[in-house]
Design an enzyme around this catalytic site. Structure first.
Site, PDB file in Angstrom:
ATOM      1  N   ASP A   1       0.840  -1.206   0.000  1.00  0.00           N
ATOM      2  CA  ASP A   1       0.000   0.000   0.000  1.00  0.00           C
ATOM      3  C   ASP A   1       0.871   1.250   0.000  1.00  0.00           C
ATOM      4  O   ASP A   1       0.524   2.253  -0.601  1.00  0.00           O
ATOM      5  CB  ASP A   1      -0.960   0.005   1.198  1.00  0.00           C
ATOM      6  CG  ASP A   1      -0.245  -0.063   2.534  1.00  0.00           C
ATOM      7  OD1 ASP A   1       0.856  -0.645   2.604  1.00  0.00           O
ATOM      8  OD2 ASP A   1      -0.789   0.458   3.535  1.00  0.00           O
TER       9      ASP A   1
ATOM     10  N   GLU B   1      -2.263   9.059  -0.142  1.00  0.00           N
ATOM     11  CA  GLU B   1      -3.265   8.165   0.436  1.00  0.00           C
ATOM     12  C   GLU B   1      -4.593   8.893   0.623  1.00  0.00           C
ATOM     13  O   GLU B   1      -5.657   8.365   0.363  1.00  0.00           O
ATOM     14  CB  GLU B   1      -2.754   7.673   1.799  1.00  0.00           C
ATOM     15  CG  GLU B   1      -3.712   6.760   2.532  1.00  0.00           C
ATOM     16  CD  GLU B   1      -3.084   6.171   3.778  1.00  0.00           C
ATOM     17  OE1 GLU B   1      -2.173   6.805   4.341  1.00  0.00           O
ATOM     18  OE2 GLU B   1      -3.499   5.075   4.181  1.00  0.00           O
TER      19      GLU B   1
ATOM     20  N   HIS C   1       0.913   6.284  -2.234  1.00  0.00           N
ATOM     21  CA  HIS C   1      -0.128   5.282  -2.066  1.00  0.00           C
ATOM     22  C   HIS C   1      -0.822   5.137  -3.415  1.00  0.00           C
ATOM     23  O   HIS C   1      -1.539   6.032  -3.847  1.00  0.00           O
ATOM     24  CB  HIS C   1      -1.118   5.830  -1.035  1.00  0.00           C
ATOM     25  CG  HIS C   1      -1.512   4.852   0.006  1.00  0.00           C
ATOM     26  ND1 HIS C   1      -0.702   4.553   1.077  1.00  0.00           N
ATOM     27  CD2 HIS C   1      -2.634   4.110   0.165  1.00  0.00           C
ATOM     28  CE1 HIS C   1      -1.319   3.665   1.851  1.00  0.00           C
ATOM     29  NE2 HIS C   1      -2.494   3.370   1.309  1.00  0.00           N
TER      30      HIS C   1
ATOM     31  N   ARG D   1       5.911   3.794   5.910  1.00  0.00           N
ATOM     32  CA  ARG D   1       5.597   3.646   7.329  1.00  0.00           C
ATOM     33  C   ARG D   1       5.669   2.180   7.767  1.00  0.00           C
ATOM     34  O   ARG D   1       6.075   1.306   6.993  1.00  0.00           O
ATOM     35  CB  ARG D   1       4.219   4.235   7.628  1.00  0.00           C
ATOM     36  CG  ARG D   1       3.094   3.497   6.966  1.00  0.00           C
ATOM     37  CD  ARG D   1       1.752   4.173   7.270  1.00  0.00           C
ATOM     38  NE  ARG D   1       0.661   3.493   6.609  1.00  0.00           N
ATOM     39  CZ  ARG D   1      -0.374   4.119   6.060  1.00  0.00           C
ATOM     40  NH1 ARG D   1      -0.443   5.430   6.068  1.00  0.00           N
ATOM     41  NH2 ARG D   1      -1.340   3.436   5.502  1.00  0.00           N
ATOM     42  N   ASP D   2       5.232   1.946   8.970  1.00  0.00           N
ATOM     43  CA  ASP D   2       5.293   0.600   9.546  1.00  0.00           C
ATOM     44  C   ASP D   2       4.154  -0.259   8.997  1.00  0.00           C
ATOM     45  O   ASP D   2       3.358  -0.785   9.750  1.00  0.00           O
ATOM     46  CB  ASP D   2       5.177   0.701  11.060  1.00  0.00           C
ATOM     47  CG  ASP D   2       3.949   1.501  11.481  1.00  0.00           C
ATOM     48  OD1 ASP D   2       3.245   2.038  10.584  1.00  0.00           O
ATOM     49  OD2 ASP D   2       3.679   1.592  12.686  1.00  0.00           O
ATOM     50  N   GLU D   3       4.061  -0.345   7.702  1.00  0.00           N
ATOM     51  CA  GLU D   3       2.934  -1.077   7.133  1.00  0.00           C
ATOM     52  C   GLU D   3       3.403  -1.850   5.910  1.00  0.00           C
ATOM     53  O   GLU D   3       3.728  -3.014   6.019  1.00  0.00           O
ATOM     54  CB  GLU D   3       1.796  -0.113   6.801  1.00  0.00           C
ATOM     55  CG  GLU D   3       0.518  -0.850   6.457  1.00  0.00           C
ATOM     56  CD  GLU D   3      -0.731  -0.035   6.713  1.00  0.00           C
ATOM     57  OE1 GLU D   3      -0.625   1.127   7.104  1.00  0.00           O
ATOM     58  OE2 GLU D   3      -1.825  -0.575   6.506  1.00  0.00           O
TER      59      GLU D   3
HETATM   60  C1  RAM Z   1      -4.607   1.281   5.398  1.00  0.00           C
HETATM   61  C2  RAM Z   1      -4.059   1.578   4.056  1.00  0.00           C
HETATM   62  C3  RAM Z   1      -4.410   0.588   2.985  1.00  0.00           C
HETATM   63  C4  RAM Z   1      -5.831   0.163   3.086  1.00  0.00           C
HETATM   64  C5  RAM Z   1      -6.161  -0.323   4.454  1.00  0.00           C
HETATM   65  C6  RAM Z   1      -7.595  -0.698   4.637  1.00  0.00           C
HETATM   66  O1  RAM Z   1      -3.754   0.580   6.178  1.00  0.00           O
HETATM   67  O2  RAM Z   1      -4.581   2.820   3.677  1.00  0.00           O
HETATM   68  O3  RAM Z   1      -4.165   1.190   1.757  1.00  0.00           O
HETATM   69  O4  RAM Z   1      -6.128  -0.849   2.157  1.00  0.00           O
HETATM   70  O5  RAM Z   1      -5.852   0.651   5.404  1.00  0.00           O
END
Ligand code: RAM
Length: 952
Positions: free
Chosen positions: A501, A801, A826, A505-507
């Site tokens: 995504d 995002e 994003h 960040r931490d994702e």
């Molecule tokens: C967040 C990000 C990602 C999304 C989810 C639901 O972590 O924005 O893009 O798909 O949420």
């Protein structure tokens, strides 16, 4: 000359002539989507494109030769496969039908095509593929490593603790007793590896061997290292890092998950074997095993999200030299890795795809410098520095600066994103590039630099899966051009082994909703055939046993409440479908068919056989209803309404895919299912009298527990109509009315969009499909919040995002933004590019893989006078461009050999179109279509064509 000799010569002349009467030539030969790859597919698929100067040219037959040696790649000699002349126009996904392939088998292949008059062209140049290790018994090496976790102290970070053990370094000296004629390195790791021979890294890949569900499959890589080895002694070296296997994952830290790292195992491990063939034909294998030595080196901290710390003083001097004494190192530990399914990495690896220089440096307080790289991207920096031993340079990464010039790091959340280099004090200067991390950034904050850094000290290395660029798009509108650039950069930043995504960040998770909305765009920009072959496997591996596909893949259930969500889980069907549409890939359908059937059965069960989801059907999820139209503005579209549409949409796709793989009964089943869902949808969610989409909002109570539930719910939203129209949920009459309602909603909203992830992709296509092209253009060109243009006006170099991630020169607004979830890279909202390509440039695939396609540009009344796009499809390069000049429309298109296109030329009337300066209807050899709705159609075979017409 004897008559018989003459006859032989004559027939030889004839046959060599017969070799190339036509100029039709196969080019760009690929095996499993890759050029000259290593593969482990036993029935590989071959593809080529065709070149010819002749218009309307196509292939009527082909012949493929496959041989085990280059010398044997001739008719009559090919020892693995001679397809003989096969009739047909297939140039893609041709399945190898030769002798069974074995481990390490190298295959040379070429192809010849016959043209429309059944005349043969030249043979193509030769290409190759090579088989990897097909049997688990081929693996002689052991998993080795060194576990430092027990003596690692936690590092405090943002009131939590990070555990970052040093990276093990491994070493083994070997002796090659003869000249080397061939050498291959077969290598994998749990965690990430770098492998070096005599101090030099093998290959150019980063983050290998990628992220998978390591319990189901671990990928290995193969490198041809023949050129790296001579007779004599060599040092084999490896460095390991926890990576996705044993490092930190996603947002587990932030959300306080009980597990935050080491999701798959504790200790990184290497498994590698170097197989050498000497020139005398003997072979030798040098495997990772207990004879290797291990210790820690310069890499004292290493993590994908948190970054690396490298202490150059700790690198054992000369450990890459053969005379280095490693007696005081420990023996490598044999890691008990259990049984692992090893497969060859099927895609392009992550590599440095571009090098960029900083554009400016801002000096801040206390020797702190901020480098502006001029572009938000994912990757690393190479540091060049000269100083004393022990000097410590700290690099922090951010995408944006606060209005006061500080590096914005709040949006990185728990990702430390910091690289630190401790100098050894080399008087000639030192260079360092981290190995096992990457960051999403435009700015680099440098502290501790000895002296004042210059632009030469930092170089940006753009990292990403090295998917070939196949799309281009430009207009005469600077903002639209910048938008396109931003879309491509965001794709590059997020196609890093998996579709993430965000890169900062931490994702950095493979969120399924994002991936399904963006798949179409992705395939226009880059050749993502191999990339998605890999990720669709990840997705199937992550499917829940009850049939739903997860919120993200790999790593389902980092948080136990992250299960599935409407619009996200459908990636399991939509992504294979998009792969089929873009590349004519039916194997991906067959491979995942059972998975997809199980998913559809899950839908049937979850909807209780009612063919729709009434309000509240997903109240058991967390968040309730799933993510819905994520990050939309204003009233929420009911998630259950969206769920119903996605259910019906995937039923439709299942029907199409069933047809493509010859399952006619299932095709009918899914066709009927989708019809029933569509009618149940209309019964429940449509006011028959007005055609308005509606919902029983009271079923959601105060909205608590739903994403943005406090905004209230309405069926009458942009997203609802956009999806109903674009997902083909309405009959012609309903569609027209829905288009009117949609247009009206936009006008009521001050001419602005209000859509989130699930609505933004469909919005402009839905407007165009219902005769509101002008409004679609208006939304595209809007520069006020919320819009794509607003981002650009505020300095975006990538897609954000949120629609309002950053507001230039407005500190107050900035302070009020949600910086905890605010990615500037994003790709989800970049899905608008599909409309730009399909509608502005007008290119749209008809038969899968652009075997046939249409070009039907929508010419706006104002603001844009020129559009040009191209796409290198699996069948070759398509271009479409148009410009308006003094009441004339000039359209240039090119159609690849062996394909056909229907062109829609906007014109005042049918007599008003010229092709190559001659009136269209006077071209005898052309299939003229009808004139309808201000457009003249014409069906054309390959070639380039120049049209001029009059327009208003
Ligand atoms: C967040 C990000 C990602 C999304 C989810 C639901 O972590 O924005 O893009 O798909 O949420």
């Amino acid at each position: 000359m004897k008559i018989s000799t003459f006859l032989v010569l004559f027939s030889l002349m004839l046959s060599s002539k017969a070799m190339a009467i036509s100029d039709l030539t196969p080019e760009y030969l690929r095996c499993e989507y890759l050029e000259n790859p290593f593969i482990d597919e036993r029935e590989p698929r071959l593809s080529w494109i065709l070149a010819s100067e002749e218009r309307d040219q196509h292939q009527t037959a082909y012949r493929i030769l496959v041989a085990s040696k280059m010398e044997l790649l001739e008719p009559g000699k090919a020892d693995l496969w001679d397809s003989n002349k096969i009739s047909g126009d297939q140039t893609t996904q041709v399945i190898y039908k030769g002798k069974a392939l074995t481990s390490r088998q190298k295959c040379y292949w070429k192809v010849q095509s016959w043209d429309k008059k059944d005349q043969p062209g030249e043979w193509s140049e030769a290409s190759t593929w090579e088989m990897g290790l097909l049997m688990s018994s081929d693996w002689k090496s052991k998993w080795i490593g060194k576990d430092f976790s027990s003596n690692t102290l936690p590092i405090p970070y943002k009131n939590k603790e990070l555990l970052l053990p040093p990276s093990p370094i491994l070493r083994n000296k070997i002796n090659l007793t003869n000249k080397v004629s061939k050498a291959r390195l077969y290598i994998t790791s749990l965690g990430l590896y770098e492998y070096l021979i005599n101090g030099k890294k093998v290959g150019q890949d980063f983050l290998a061997p990628g992220w998978t569900d390591y319990n189901k499959r671990v990928y290995y890589n193969v490198y041809d290292v023949t050129d790296r080895l001579d007779q004599g002694e060599h040092v084999l070296q490896a460095i390991l890092s926890p990576g996705w296997y044993s490092g930190y994952i996603g947002y587990a830290l932030l959300i306080g998950n009980p597990i935050v790292r080491a999701f798959y195992g504790d200790t990184p491990a290497l498994r590698a074997q170097l197989e050498v063939t000497y020139s005398n034909g003997e072979t030798a294998t040098f495997s990772s095993n207990e004879e290797w030595k291990a210790t820690s080196g310069g890499l004292v901290e290493s993590d994908i999200l948190h970054g690396e710390t490298f202490d150059a003083r700790k690198v054992p001097e000369d450990w890459s030299k053969t005379n280095f004494n490693d007696n005081n190192w420990d023996n490598a530990e044999i890691i008990n890795a259990g049984k692992r399914n090893l497969e060859l990495y099927p895609a392009q690896p992550v590599q440095v795809t571009e090098v960029i220089k900083p554009i400016e440096i801002h000096e801040r307080e206390n020797g702190k410098f901020i480098f502006n790289m001029g572009q938000n991207f994912a990757g690393l920096v190479k540091l060049k520095v000269k100083g004393k031993a022990g000097d410590k340079v700290v690099l922090r990464f951010g995408e944006m600066l606060h209005p006061d010039g500080r590096l914005m790091d709040e949006n990185l959340r728990m990702a430390r994103a910091t690289d630190t280099y401790i100098l050894k004090g080399d008087p000639n200067g030192e260079e360092w590039t981290p190995s096992f991390t990457y960051h999403g950034f435009q700015y680099v904050e440098v502290t501790g630099f000895p002296g004042k850094p210059t632009k030469e000290n930092i170089t940006g290395l753009v990292l990403g899966s090295n998917t070939p660029r196949v799309g281009h798009f430009e207009t005469d509108h600077p903002m639209v051009n910048q938008l396109y650039k931003n879309i491509v950069w965001t794709q590059r930043a997020n196609f890093v082994d998996i579709p993430t995504d965000c890169p900062q960040r931490d994702e950095r998770m493979g969120w399924t909703g994002d991936a399904q909305t963006y798949a179409g765009t992705a395939a226009i920009n880059m050749d993502v055939s191999a990339f998605f072959t890999k990720w669709i496997q990840d997705l199937n591996d992550a499917q829940w046993d009850y049939g739903a596909y997860p919120d993200y893949a790999p790593a389902p259930g980092v948080r136990s409440s992250d299960t599935y969500a409407p619009g996200w889980m459908e990636a399991g069907v939509i992504n294979p479908y998009e792969q089929f549409r873009a590349y004519g890939d039916t194997r991906i359908i067959k491979k995942g068919w059972e998975n997809m059937e199980r998913f559809m059965a899950f839908h049937d069960k979850k909807s209780k056989g009612a063919f729709f989801y009434p309000e509240g059907s997903f109240a058991d999820l967390s968040p309730k209803g799933g993510y819905g139209d994520w990050l939309s503005i204003g009233k929420k579209t009911p998630p259950d309404m969206l769920a119903t549409m996605y259910y019906g949409y995937v039923a439709q796709l299942m029907s199409e895919m069933a047809t493509a793989i010859g399952k006619s009964e299932r095709a009918i089943h899914y066709q009927n299912l989708s019809k029933k869902i569509k009618s149940a949808f209309a019964d429940h969610y449509m006011d028959k009298a007005t055609g308005r989409l509606t919902t029983n909002a009271s079923a959601y109570g105060d909205g608590k527990g739903y994403v943005d539930g406090q905004m209230g719910f309405s069926g009458n939203t942009q997203t609802a109509y956009a999806n109903a129209i674009a997902l083909d949920f309405l009959n012609e009459e309903q569609k027209k009315i829905a288009g009117e309602h949609l247009a009206e909603l936009i006008l009521e909203n001050d001419g602005k969009l209000a859509t989130g992830f699930l609505g933004a992709k469909q919005l402009l296509p839905a407007l165009s499909a219902t005769g509101h092209s002008d409004l679609a253009y208006q939304l595209l060109l809007n520069e006020e919040y919320p819009s794509w243009g607003f981002e650009i006006k505020n300095g975006a170099t990538t897609i954000w995002e949120r629609w309002d991630s950053y507001v230039k020169d407005d500190p107050e607004k900035m302070a009020s933004l949600n910086n905890g979830m605010n990615s500037f890279s994003h790709y989800a909202f970049g899905s608008v590019f599909e409309w730009m390509f399909h509608n502005m440039a007008g290119i749209r695939s008809d038969e899968a893989g652009y075997k046939t396609f249409i070009i039907a540009p929508e010419i706006p009344k104002k603001a844009i006078n020129y559009v040009a796009a191209s796409h290198e499809s699996i069948h070759g390069k398509i271009t479409s461009s148009w410009k308006k000049e003094n009441g004339k429309l000039i359209m240039d298109v090119s159609i690849p050999v062996n394909t056909q296109a229907t062109i829609f030329i906007p014109a005042k009337n049918e007599l008003d179109v010229t092709l190559d300066n001659k009136r269209l209807d006077q071209h005898k050899d052309i299939q003229l279509g009808h004139f309808y709705n201000g457009k003249q159609t014409v069906k054309l075979g390959s070639g380039t064509y120049h049209f001029v017409s009059s327009i208003d």
